[in-house]
Design a protein around this motif. Structure first.
Motif, PDB file in Angstrom:
ATOM      1  N   MET A   1       0.855  -1.183   0.000  1.00 21.69           N
ATOM      2  CA  MET A   1       0.000   0.000   0.000  1.00 21.69           C
ATOM      3  C   MET A   1       0.890   1.232   0.000  1.00 21.69           C
ATOM      4  N   GLY A   2       0.852   1.994  -1.066  1.00 22.91           N
ATOM      5  CA  GLY A   2       1.640   3.211  -1.152  1.00 22.91           C
ATOM      6  C   GLY A   2       0.751   4.421  -1.203  1.00 22.91           C
ATOM      7  N   ALA A   3       1.065   5.321  -2.116  1.00 24.89           N
ATOM      8  CA  ALA A   3       0.255   6.519  -2.292  1.00 24.89           C
ATOM      9  C   ALA A   3       0.585   7.111  -3.645  1.00 24.89           C
ATOM     10  N   LEU A   4      -0.315   7.930  -4.160  1.00 24.24           N
ATOM     11  CA  LEU A   4      -0.058   8.623  -5.413  1.00 24.24           C
ATOM     12  C   LEU A   4      -0.627  10.027  -5.325  1.00 24.24           C
ATOM     13  N   ALA A   5      -0.090  10.903  -6.141  1.00 21.52           N
ATOM     14  CA  ALA A   5      -0.567  12.285  -6.214  1.00 21.52           C
ATOM     15  C   ALA A   5      -0.190  12.840  -7.569  1.00 21.52           C
ATOM     16  N   GLY A   6      -0.834  13.916  -7.982  1.00 19.26           N
ATOM     17  CA  GLY A   6      -0.503  14.517  -9.261  1.00 19.26           C
ATOM     18  C   GLY A   6      -1.133  15.867  -9.456  1.00 19.26           C
ATOM     19  N   ILE A   7      -0.612  16.565 -10.451  1.00 21.71           N
ATOM     20  CA  ILE A   7      -1.097  17.892 -10.822  1.00 21.71           C
ATOM     21  C   ILE A   7      -1.161  17.942 -12.334  1.00 21.71           C
ATOM     22  N   CYS A   8      -2.252  18.421 -12.865  1.00 16.89           N
ATOM     23  CA  CYS A   8      -2.411  18.524 -14.308  1.00 16.89           C
ATOM     24  C   CYS A   8      -2.999  19.896 -14.630  1.00 16.89           C
ATOM     25  N   ALA A   9      -2.216  20.735 -15.297  1.00 17.34           N
ATOM     26  CA  ALA A   9      -2.642  22.105 -15.574  1.00 17.34           C
ATOM     27  C   ALA A   9      -3.611  22.145 -16.751  1.00 17.34           C
ATOM     28  N   GLY A  10      -4.588  23.032 -16.654  1.00 14.49           N
ATOM     29  CA  GLY A  10      -5.512  23.258 -17.747  1.00 14.49           C
ATOM     30  C   GLY A  10      -5.000  24.354 -18.670  1.00 14.49           C
ATOM     31  N   PRO A  11      -5.825  24.801 -19.609  1.00 13.93           N
ATOM     32  CA  PRO A  11      -5.415  25.869 -20.518  1.00 13.93           C
ATOM     33  C   PRO A  11      -5.123  27.158 -19.745  1.00 13.93           C
ATOM     34  N   GLY A  12      -4.237  27.976 -20.271  1.00 10.20           N
ATOM     35  CA  GLY A  12      -3.934  29.254 -19.624  1.00 10.20           C
ATOM     36  C   GLY A  12      -2.619  29.194 -18.877  1.00 10.20           C
ATOM     37  N   GLU A  13      -2.272  30.323 -18.261  1.00  2.54           N
ATOM     38  CA  GLU A  13      -0.981  30.453 -17.610  1.00  2.54           C
ATOM     39  C   GLU A  13      -1.074  30.482 -16.091  1.00  2.54           C
ATOM     40  N   ALA A  14      -2.228  30.162 -15.516  1.00  2.00           N
ATOM     41  CA  ALA A  14      -2.374  30.262 -14.064  1.00  2.00           C
ATOM     42  C   ALA A  14      -1.375  29.367 -13.342  1.00  2.00           C
TER      43      ALA A  14
END
Length: 648
Positions: A1-14
């Motif tokens: 049992m581990g863990a996962l995480a992530g970030i995925c940017a949408g359109p634009g420069e925010a």
């Protein structure tokens, strides 16, 4: 049992690359825990996935197309999957997942099995796919924040990446916690901006938009074979396969043995048929008590131990002196929300001993047996409604019925035998009157009686709109058409509280250094069990009949025929006194009274505590649980105020 995480940017420069990387470092720090080694990978298109694992199956992988996947958990039947994909050699689960996606696209979730949570980045389509397995072994949280998708198997990963999400704290959820109640709002979390993905669901993020869909639903199927021995053989085959699936990836394996029907069945199957004669014999882990504060299960454990092969190892851990609040900081700091398991310390103690004294990395646990195999007492309703009085009389076992979760069963059966067809309208009128006169809410708890509301703040009932928030959805026509035993069984298995329970266990054992797996929570086993007729679930006065009969010759008779369930209440009370526990409770109900007053009736909490401190036994488990939750909630509120901030 581990863990996962992530970030995925949408359109634009925010969210530019530097901002994503900084936030990802914070997310990664949140998913690290004892025994977990983190790794991460960044991809073009503004997506970054992170993984941490220790069971040998979790991981992260990317191909030469720029696609990448991260998985927590494991895939099942990988040899068959590899054959279907035409893959030579052995691939890691995460690589096999990505290969399967190349073949089936979004339909990949309908072609893989296992207990998993995964996320997959498609560089060509510039879309992120995330999914949970059919049963939902662990959570996946997500938030669309400033056009960017944040996700992770631990909520803290999102909160570290975007601390602004903490401002959306939902106090009504904390009030539910104080009341030990969970509303039927399947995607809700403790924070307004964060949602949880349902089990058997798929999430797609593309062009700044999030879409989710359910790809599988549990439902009874037509089963082949006559009732009786053939179905028992089929159940055993599926149960055996469920245990085998959860052995994969184990350098050394153990089974939890409490002496109950479920854990004993797993232990006997593992030790006698599946792992006997191996280079690393399995371990049977048992937690015992001194018998001063409750029942002693050692007679049942001994009965199982006597039948195990000589090569099996036995690890017996005395948990009599466990202190419930000795590791309070860890119970709170490991979780982004107050922990639900009152027996957390008692449950964790033998697992930590197993970790420290053996090389075991996978522990098979009996949780889910009650629900998946099902007690089956509702079959008696079917017999009564059909007027099969002779068969009903033969099947009645008042001792077993009295332990059924609903003691209304006995009253209803009495009505049926006395009034015949007129019993149904009489029953409905009685229930309607009880609802009006007792203000009984949808959970079946009479408000104002000596149950959970006595510790909740005065206006909880009115402010929380209990009828609306806790009402079950109306059954569909398909559900109403099922026999009563199948209908009730299906409602139990699909109740959102089951998924919450599995997620609470997932959080509880996070960082223990041993992965806990639950053979009964197998999608194919659950589908077969719910499809069985009522006569296979209750027979000869015994519930869960199919399991008892299928294990004939493997289980000791005294375990196979037992009707009792273990009650931890006495030992929970003792653990709350051990190690200076009374001082910890006093600090919560007196020193943190201002914090708790928003959720509890503090005066009543204090009165309950004084009764507890005097040494008097609290007659109701719910009163004991209220004290435990007050301590946890007080410590959690303090931690939440001190939560690390991260400024982009």
């Amino acid at each position: 049992m581990g863990a996962l995480a992530g970030i995925c940017a949408g359109p634009g420069e925010a969210w530019h690359e530097e901002k994503i990387r900084k936030a990802a470092r914070q997310s990664l720090s949140a998913i690290q825990s004892s025994g977990v080694n983190p790794s991460s990978h960044h991809f073009e298109g503004g997506a970054l996935l992170s993984a941490a694992g220790y069971a040998g199956l979790d991981g992260l992988y990317h191909d030469n197309k720029g696609n990448a996947a991260v998985i927590e958990g494991r895939l099942d039947d990988v040899a068959e999957l590899a054959d279907a994909l035409g893959v030579a050699g052995q691939l890691e689960d995460v690589a096999l997942l990505l290969t399967a996606y190349d073949r089936w696209g979004l339909d990949v979730v309908e072609n893989i099995k296992g207990n998993f949570t995964f996320a997959l980045w498609d560089a060509g389509q510039k879309q992120l796919l995330a999914a949970r397995d059919a049963i939902g072994f662990g959570p996946l949280y997500y938030a669309l924040h400033e056009g960017t998708l944040l996700f992770g198997s631990r909520m803290e990963a999102l909160l570290r990446a975007a601390p602004q999400l903490r401002a959306g704290l939902r106090h009504e959820i904390l009030e539910d916690y104080a009341a030990s109640a969970i509303a039927y709002d399947e995607d809700r979390t403790l924070y307004d901006g964060i949602k949880r993905l349902h089990p058997a669901s798929l999430l797609v993020f593309k062009n700044g938009c999030v879409e989710t869909k359910t790809y599988w639903r549990l439902a009874p199927k037509e089963i082949s074979g006559d009732c009786g021995e053939a179905l028992g053989d089929e159940f055993l085959a599926r149960f055996t396969k469920a245990v085998q699936r959860r052995m994969r990836g184990a350098s050394q394996i153990a089974s939890s043995l409490s002496g109950g029907l479920d854990s004993s069945s797993i232990t006997c199957l593992l030790h006698k048929r599946l792992a006997s004669g191996g280079a690393r014999p399995p371990v049977a882990l048992s937690s015992i008590f001194d018998g001063k504060n409750g029942p002693d299960e050692r007679d049942y454990m001994d009965a199982v131990w006597r039948t195990l092969p000589a090569s099996s190892r036995k690890l017996v851990v005395d948990s009599s002196e466990v202190a419930a609040f000795e590791k309070l900081d860890r119970l709170v700091s490991d979780h982004s929300q107050p922990l639900w398991m009152p027996n957390a310390a008692i449950a964790m103690h033998p697992v930590e001993e197993l970790r420290d004294r053996t090389n075991v990395n996978v522990l098979l646990h009996g949780h889910g047996g009650d629900e998946v195999v099902y007690h089956g007492a509702t079959y008696l309703f079917e017999l009564a409604e059909k007027g099969r009085w002779g068969e009903l009389w033969r099947e009645l076992d008042m001792e077993s019925i009295s332990r059924n979760p609903s003691n209304k069963l006995v009253y209803y059966l009495w009505l049926m035998m006395t009034l015949g067809p007129a019993a149904k309208p009489v029953w409905r009128v009685r229930q309607a009157a009880a609802l009006r006169l007792c203000k009984q809410n949808a959970l079946g708890w009479p408000l104002g009686a000596e149950f959970w509301p006595r510790h909740v703040r005065a206006r909880y009932e009115e402010d929380q709109r209990l009828f609306a928030r806790f009402a079950r959805p109306h059954p569909t026509d398909d559900l109403r058409a099922l026999p009563r035993s199948q209908r009730e069984h299906l409602l139990i298995l699909t109740d959102p509280l089951q998924a919450y329970g599995r997620e609470a266990l997932h959080h509880q054992y996070a960082g223990a250094g041993v992965e806990i797996r639950y053979p009964f929570w197998d999608a194919e086993l659950a589908e077969f069990s719910v499809s069985l007729p009522g006569s296979e679930k209750w027979k000869n006065g015994l519930g869960r009949s199919i399991l008892r009969r299928s294990m004939n010759g493997l289980l000791p008779t005294e375990v196979a025929q037992r009707k009792t369930k273990y009650n931890f209440k006495g030992y929970l009370a003792r653990s709350m006194r051990n190690g200076g526990g009374e001082k910890v409770i006093a600090h919560a109900v007196y020193d943190q009274a201002d914090d708790l007053a928003s959720y509890f009736d503090v005066a009543k909490l204090q009165k309950t505590f004084e009764t507890f401190r005097s040494g008097e036994d609290l007659q109701e488990g719910v009163a004991l649980f209220a004290l435990w939750r007050a301590v946890i909630l007080g410590a959690w509120l303090q931690k939440n105020r001190e939560a690390p901030a991260y400024v982009h």
